[in-house]
Design an enzyme around this catalytic site. Structure first.
Site, PDB file in Angstrom:
ATOM      1  N   GLU A  47       0.842  -1.201   0.000  1.00  0.00           N
ATOM      2  CA  GLU A  47       0.000   0.000   0.000  1.00  0.00           C
ATOM      3  C   GLU A  47       0.872   1.243   0.000  1.00  0.00           C
ATOM      4  O   GLU A  47       1.600   1.504   0.954  1.00  0.00           O
ATOM      5  CB  GLU A  47      -0.902   0.001   1.247  1.00  0.00           C
ATOM      6  N   ARG A  51       0.408  10.430   0.158  1.00  0.00           N
ATOM      7  CA  ARG A  51       0.724  11.535   1.069  1.00  0.00           C
ATOM      8  C   ARG A  51       1.960  12.286   0.635  1.00  0.00           C
ATOM      9  O   ARG A  51       2.398  13.200   1.316  1.00  0.00           O
ATOM     10  CB  ARG A  51       0.992  11.000   2.469  1.00  0.00           C
ATOM     11  N   LYS A 134     -11.053  -1.808   6.517  1.00  0.00           N
ATOM     12  CA  LYS A 134      -9.865  -1.424   7.291  1.00  0.00           C
ATOM     13  C   LYS A 134     -10.345  -0.872   8.638  1.00  0.00           C
ATOM     14  O   LYS A 134     -11.224  -0.006   8.672  1.00  0.00           O
ATOM     15  CB  LYS A 134      -9.090  -0.360   6.518  1.00  0.00           C
TER      16      LYS A 134
HETATM   17  C1  3PG Z   1      -1.468   4.837   8.063  1.00  0.00           C
HETATM   18  O1  3PG Z   1      -2.393   4.995   7.281  1.00  0.00           O
HETATM   19  O2  3PG Z   1      -0.675   5.714   8.417  1.00  0.00           O
HETATM   20  C2  3PG Z   1      -1.323   3.487   8.604  1.00  0.00           C
HETATM   21  O3  3PG Z   1      -2.346   3.265   9.467  1.00  0.00           O
HETATM   22  C3  3PG Z   1       0.018   3.200   9.157  1.00  0.00           C
HETATM   23  O4  3PG Z   1       0.034   3.317  10.517  1.00  0.00           O
HETATM   24  P1  3PG Z   1       1.381   2.960  11.310  1.00  0.00           P
HETATM   25  O5  3PG Z   1       2.431   3.921  10.853  1.00  0.00           O
HETATM   26  O6  3PG Z   1       0.993   3.149  12.750  1.00  0.00           O
HETATM   27  O7  3PG Z   1       1.710   1.532  10.983  1.00  0.00           O
END
Ligand code: 3PG
Length: 214
Positions: A47, A51, A134
């Site tokens: 994924e 961002r 999710k």
């Molecule tokens: C996100 O979308 O940032 C994910 O949930 C990742 O979260 P994490 O950095 O706590 O694994």
């Protein structure tokens, strides 16, 4: 694509490995070797979060890697859905869900893991046909006990919990009957990515891929 067909595909993807690495990529030139390292380590489903300015180019690069299935996370708008699809994303992930987002994902044939944080959100998505979701942000929402509690009245919905999942709690999530896999960023630490430490990342991927699932 109907929500039911989308859910069949997201369930298939969630069953490919216990962990979906959540990736923040600042430099698209790193995307292809990164995907190769993760696939080699046993994590084929990736994924890429939308961002960073490089995210769409990173998706396009990763889509070329044999054995990988790259998707786009942090889908916030119909425009994001269309851009992700055009870049070659094979699935989408949303942190929270709106009807506009789902309308776009269905129109674009992008199988999507829609984000839910509460029983009401999970049930609303299930009514629309999304049986794979999710759970976000997992730890901040109460973590394993909260997800287990949601599973008691709504066992039909299965989740990929994400947000605060780490090697120390991933197994507890994976032991829940309503968890198919988990998502997390720990598999690709920023320093290892910046250094191009592909062996180190493949080793972390191997550990994640070996996590037991029920
Ligand atoms: C996100 O979308 O940032 C994910 O949930 C990742 O979260 P994490 O950095 O706590 O694994």
């Amino acid at each position: 694509m109907t929500p039911e067909v989308a859910s069949l595909e997201t369930e298939r993807l969630c069953r490919l490995a216990p962990v979906i690495p959540v990736l923040v990529i600042e430099d698209a030139a790193l995307a292809r070797p990164l995907a190769k390292a993760l696939v080699k380590g046993g994590l084929p489903v990736l994924e890429v979060t939308l961002r960073t300015p490089a995210a769409l180019d990173a998706i396009a690069e990763m889509a070329q890697v044999d054995g990988g299935v790259v998707g786009a996370g942090t889908l916030l708008s119909p425009e994001d859905v269309r851009a992700a699809r055009a870049a070659g994303a094979r699935f989408g992930v949303t942190p929270g869900t709106t009807d506009r987002l789902l309308d776009a994902a269905e129109a674009e044939d992008l199988p999507t893991l829609p984000g839910a944080a509460t029983a009401s959100e999970a049930l609303r998505l299930y009514e629309r046909g999304y049986s794979v979701q999710k759970f976000f942000p997992a730890e901040a929402n109460g973590g394993v006990p909260a997800l287990k509690a949601i599973g008691a009245p709504i066992p039909q919905v299965r989740f990929c919990p994400t947000g605060g999942v780490s090697p120390s709690n991933a197994e507890s999530y994976l032991a829940l009957a309503n968890v198919l896999c988990v998502g997390g960023s720990w598999v690709v630490p920023a320093d290892k990515l910046a250094a191009g430490d592909w062996d180190g990342i493949a080793a972390l991927a191997r550990s994640a891929a070996a996590l037991p699932r029920t």
